[in-house]
Write a protein that holds these residues in place. Structure first.
Motif, PDB file in Angstrom:
ATOM      1  N   ILE A   1       0.857   4.819  -8.698  1.00 16.76           N
ATOM      2  CA  ILE A   1       0.243   3.676  -8.020  1.00 16.76           C
ATOM      3  C   ILE A   1      -0.275   4.087  -6.642  1.00 16.76           C
ATOM      4  O   ILE A   1      -1.401   3.749  -6.255  1.00 16.76           O
ATOM      5  CB  ILE A   1       1.257   2.520  -7.889  1.00 16.76           C
ATOM      6  N   GLU A   2       0.544   4.836  -5.904  1.00 10.36           N
ATOM      7  CA  GLU A   2       0.147   5.268  -4.557  1.00 10.36           C
ATOM      8  C   GLU A   2      -1.114   6.126  -4.595  1.00 10.36           C
ATOM      9  O   GLU A   2      -2.002   5.983  -3.743  1.00 10.36           O
ATOM     10  CB  GLU A   2       1.293   6.052  -3.912  1.00 10.36           C
ATOM     11  N   LYS A   3      -1.219   6.992  -5.596  1.00 15.80           N
ATOM     12  CA  LYS A   3      -2.377   7.884  -5.680  1.00 15.80           C
ATOM     13  C   LYS A   3      -3.621   7.167  -6.210  1.00 15.80           C
ATOM     14  O   LYS A   3      -4.744   7.580  -5.928  1.00 15.80           O
ATOM     15  CB  LYS A   3      -2.028   9.087  -6.550  1.00 15.80           C
ATOM     16  N   LEU A   4      -3.424   6.108  -6.980  1.00 17.67           N
ATOM     17  CA  LEU A   4      -4.567   5.308  -7.431  1.00 17.67           C
ATOM     18  C   LEU A   4      -5.082   4.426  -6.296  1.00 17.67           C
ATOM     19  O   LEU A   4      -6.284   4.136  -6.223  1.00 17.67           O
ATOM     20  CB  LEU A   4      -4.167   4.426  -8.623  1.00 17.67           C
ATOM     21  N   LEU A   5      -4.181   4.013  -5.401  1.00 16.36           N
ATOM     22  CA  LEU A   5      -4.576   3.164  -4.278  1.00 16.36           C
ATOM     23  C   LEU A   5      -4.901   3.989  -3.036  1.00 16.36           C
ATOM     24  O   LEU A   5      -4.634   3.589  -1.905  1.00 16.36           O
ATOM     25  CB  LEU A   5      -3.467   2.146  -3.981  1.00 16.36           C
TER      26      LEU A   5
ATOM     27  N   LEU B   1       4.546  -4.294 -11.837  1.00 15.57           N
ATOM     28  CA  LEU B   1       5.835  -3.790 -11.368  1.00 15.57           C
ATOM     29  C   LEU B   1       6.536  -4.760 -10.416  1.00 15.57           C
ATOM     30  O   LEU B   1       7.748  -4.967 -10.512  1.00 15.57           O
ATOM     31  CB  LEU B   1       5.632  -2.440 -10.667  1.00 15.57           C
ATOM     32  N   TYR B   2       5.750  -5.374  -9.506  1.00 11.71           N
ATOM     33  CA  TYR B   2       6.349  -6.211  -8.463  1.00 11.71           C
ATOM     34  C   TYR B   2       6.091  -7.717  -8.630  1.00 11.71           C
ATOM     35  O   TYR B   2       6.709  -8.530  -7.956  1.00 11.71           O
ATOM     36  CB  TYR B   2       5.825  -5.779  -7.093  1.00 11.71           C
ATOM     37  N   GLY B   3       5.158  -8.085  -9.496  1.00 13.85           N
ATOM     38  CA  GLY B   3       4.876  -9.501  -9.692  1.00 13.85           C
ATOM     39  C   GLY B   3       3.897 -10.088  -8.702  1.00 13.85           C
ATOM     40  O   GLY B   3       3.581 -11.285  -8.765  1.00 13.85           O
ATOM     41  N   ILE B   4       3.390  -9.283  -7.769  1.00 11.05           N
ATOM     42  CA  ILE B   4       2.398  -9.715  -6.789  1.00 11.05           C
ATOM     43  C   ILE B   4       1.394  -8.594  -6.579  1.00 11.05           C
ATOM     44  O   ILE B   4       1.651  -7.443  -6.945  1.00 11.05           O
ATOM     45  CB  ILE B   4       3.045 -10.070  -5.427  1.00 11.05           C
TER      46      ILE B   4
ATOM     47  N   LEU C   1      -8.471  -2.359   3.557  1.00 11.39           N
ATOM     48  CA  LEU C   1      -9.102  -1.258   4.281  1.00 11.39           C
ATOM     49  C   LEU C   1      -8.115  -0.440   5.112  1.00 11.39           C
ATOM     50  O   LEU C   1      -8.295   0.772   5.281  1.00 11.39           O
ATOM     51  CB  LEU C   1     -10.202  -1.790   5.192  1.00 11.39           C
ATOM     52  N   HIS C   2      -7.075  -1.091   5.637  1.00 11.66           N
ATOM     53  CA  HIS C   2      -6.261  -0.415   6.648  1.00 11.66           C
ATOM     54  C   HIS C   2      -4.768  -0.292   6.339  1.00 11.66           C
ATOM     55  O   HIS C   2      -4.086   0.502   6.971  1.00 11.66           O
ATOM     56  CB  HIS C   2      -6.432  -1.139   7.989  1.00 11.66           C
ATOM     57  N   LYS C   3      -4.233  -1.059   5.417  1.00  7.88           N
ATOM     58  CA  LYS C   3      -2.794  -1.022   5.156  1.00  7.88           C
ATOM     59  C   LYS C   3      -2.471  -0.218   3.896  1.00  7.88           C
ATOM     60  O   LYS C   3      -3.264  -0.174   2.955  1.00  7.88           O
ATOM     61  CB  LYS C   3      -2.244  -2.443   5.032  1.00  7.88           C
ATOM     62  N   SER C   4      -1.308   0.374   3.888  1.00 10.99           N
ATOM     63  CA  SER C   4      -0.822   1.096   2.707  1.00 10.99           C
ATOM     64  C   SER C   4      -0.008   0.140   1.838  1.00 10.99           C
ATOM     65  O   SER C   4       0.620  -0.787   2.359  1.00 10.99           O
ATOM     66  CB  SER C   4       0.061   2.282   3.118  1.00 10.99           C
ATOM     67  N   PRO C   5      -0.002   0.349   0.515  1.00 13.80           N
ATOM     68  CA  PRO C   5       0.786  -0.532  -0.355  1.00 13.80           C
ATOM     69  C   PRO C   5       2.276  -0.377  -0.089  1.00 13.80           C
ATOM     70  O   PRO C   5       2.751   0.745   0.147  1.00 13.80           O
ATOM     71  CB  PRO C   5       0.413  -0.064  -1.766  1.00 13.80           C
ATOM     72  N   CYS C   6       3.008  -1.468  -0.105  1.00 15.39           N
ATOM     73  CA  CYS C   6       4.457  -1.433   0.122  1.00 15.39           C
ATOM     74  C   CYS C   6       5.158  -1.169  -1.211  1.00 15.39           C
ATOM     75  O   CYS C   6       5.312  -2.071  -2.038  1.00 15.39           O
ATOM     76  CB  CYS C   6       4.919  -2.758   0.721  1.00 15.39           C
TER      77      CYS C   6
ATOM     78  N   GLY D   1      -4.678   0.657 -10.235  1.00 18.59           N
ATOM     79  CA  GLY D   1      -3.529   0.750  -9.347  1.00 18.59           C
ATOM     80  C   GLY D   1      -3.021  -0.621  -8.930  1.00 18.59           C
ATOM     81  O   GLY D   1      -1.811  -0.863  -8.877  1.00 18.59           O
ATOM     82  N   ILE D   2      -3.942  -1.554  -8.658  1.00 16.92           N
ATOM     83  CA  ILE D   2      -3.555  -2.919  -8.295  1.00 16.92           C
ATOM     84  C   ILE D   2      -2.838  -3.596  -9.455  1.00 16.92           C
ATOM     85  O   ILE D   2      -1.803  -4.257  -9.280  1.00 16.92           O
ATOM     86  CB  ILE D   2      -4.785  -3.759  -7.893  1.00 16.92           C
TER      87      ILE D   2
END
Length: 405
Positions: free
Chosen positions: A308-312, A272-275, A291-296, A265-266
């Motif tokens: 990506i969201e479901k892998l992360l 996709l985003y370059g970072i 541990l605490h933030k959701s991917p933007c 997922g990372i």
């Protein structure tokens, strides 16, 4: 000459070491030109570790033995791989001062450098689909053998001569012990007759050049993925690359194959985003974000962003597994059995007329010098960290002048 397992023993004084290709935390990689009777030249990537660096870097015999076990586990993994997206162990090297092994050389560099060459430093969804599908197959095969990879990142994903990927560097991999299941369910899928199977190209790319793999080539080896017929126990090792580490590794509650799907997922996010999605100002901040933030996931809702969201997913028990990944809408229409037959991957390395040579290289001296320089840098970092800690302690416990009275 071969070892007890039939793996060729390479003499670096006979074969020509052309140039250094790069270095990692535990070894230096060289481009090796092997002398064969074949008219086609053969180039290998030779990874070498200094024996003295292993001994000097470890304060105890226990740690020393652990480093050697890591090297031999990597050898075990490489010698057991038989998959077009994974390296083949081509030979071993060992002297009084170094130990190393040779694998297939990938002239296309790694996925990180390839992304950097893109106009916007990012890949299109279609190209990501191709590379993602190959990564899924490579990881599925490793997991079937009982190995969890634990260091999936673009720097470890190489581009072969034919444009297909190759996953390398098994320094941080481990083999999970298994417990017999209470019941095993087998499912058999009946394939259609070969005469009625329509071979199709899975992805459409611009016509770059022929990779040498023909969609009509029936001689392609069929890869059988071993099933995990047992329940894997978990590993408690704290390993990985900072920005790619899964939450369960940071928490220290044990981890299994699910960490590789987090890393996938990372990698997809980065393509996709370059970072990477959780990079912080320092190690502590990065781990806190993991541990605490959701991917933007900026942009319109797409199947790729959903994947990506479901892998992360922070909870490994809720994270997608192999079957759910392969059935995800992002891979809709992908024929997983034909991916290796795609004749025109999105990128093919440009053939170089002549390899760049740096003259004769003394591998043993070169490796020793690299690790000596790294040892000096590490000592300097230790001194700086110590001074910083002392300054912080002095500021923390600086006496209050008003308390004198």
């Amino acid at each position: 000459m071969e070892d007890n397992y039939g793996i060729p023993i390479l003499d670096i004084k006979v074969h020509k070491v052309i140039s250094p290709l790069g270095r990692g935390a535990k070894g230096v990689v060289f481009l090796l030109h092997t002398k064969t009777e074949s008219p086609k030249e053969q180039f290998l990537a030779l990874k070498v570790v200094s024996k003295s660096s292993i001994e000097e870097d470890n304060a105890s015999r226990r740690r020393y033995n652990k480093e050697y076990k890591t090297i031999h586990l990597e050898k075990e993994i490489l010698s057991s791989l038989h998959h077009p997206l994974l390296p083949k162990l081509q030979g071993l090297v060992e002297t009084e001062r170094i130990i190393g092994y040779a694998i297939d050389y990938c002239p296309g560099g790694n996925l990180h450098s390839l992304r950097k060459k893109q106009t916007e430093k990012m890949f299109s969804d279609n190209i990501i689909r191709f590379y993602a599908a190959e990564l899924v197959l490579a990881l599925e095969y490793l997991h079937g053998l009982g190995f969890v990879y634990r260091d999936l990142k673009p720097e470890n994903i190489m581009i072969q001569e034919n444009g297909h990927l190759m996953l390398i560097d098994f320094d941080l991999s481990t083999k999970l012990p298994v417990k017999p299941p209470q019941s095993i369910r087998h499912t058999t899928k009946q394939s259609a007759p070969e005469t009625n199977k329509k071979k199709k190209q899975l992805f459409r790319f611009q016509k770059y050049r022929n990779s040498g793999i023909s969609p009509e080539d029936d001689s392609t080896t069929t890869i059988t993925v071993p099933e995990l017929a047992s329940i894997p126990t978990k590993s408690n090792s704290f390993v990985g690359t900072e920005e790619y580490i899964a939450p369960e590794i940071i928490q220290g509650n044990g981890h299994d194959f699910a960490v590789d799907w987090w890393c996938l997922g990372i990698v997809l996010y980065e393509m996709l985003y370059g970072i990477t999605p959780f990079k912080g100002t320092n190690r502590k901040d990065t781990f806190n974000r993991i541990l605490h933030k959701s991917p933007c996931l900026v942009g319109e809702t797409t199947f790729l962003r959903d994947l990506i969201e479901k892998l992360l997913e922070k909870d490994p028990m809720k994270r997608l597994g192999i079957e759910e990944i392969k059935r995800h809408d992002f891979f809709k229409g992908v024929d997983w059995e034909l991916i290796g037959k795609i004749s025109r991957p999105p990128y093919l390395p440009i053939e170089e007329e002549e390899m760049k040579e740096n003259g004769e290289i003394d591998v043993e001296r070169f490796v020793q010098r690299v690790f000596e320089e790294e040892e000096m840098k590490e000592k300097e970092r230790t001194v700086i960290d110590h001074k910083k800690n002392v300054q912080e302690l002095n500021q923390l416990y600086e006496p209050n002048p008003f308390l004198v009275f």
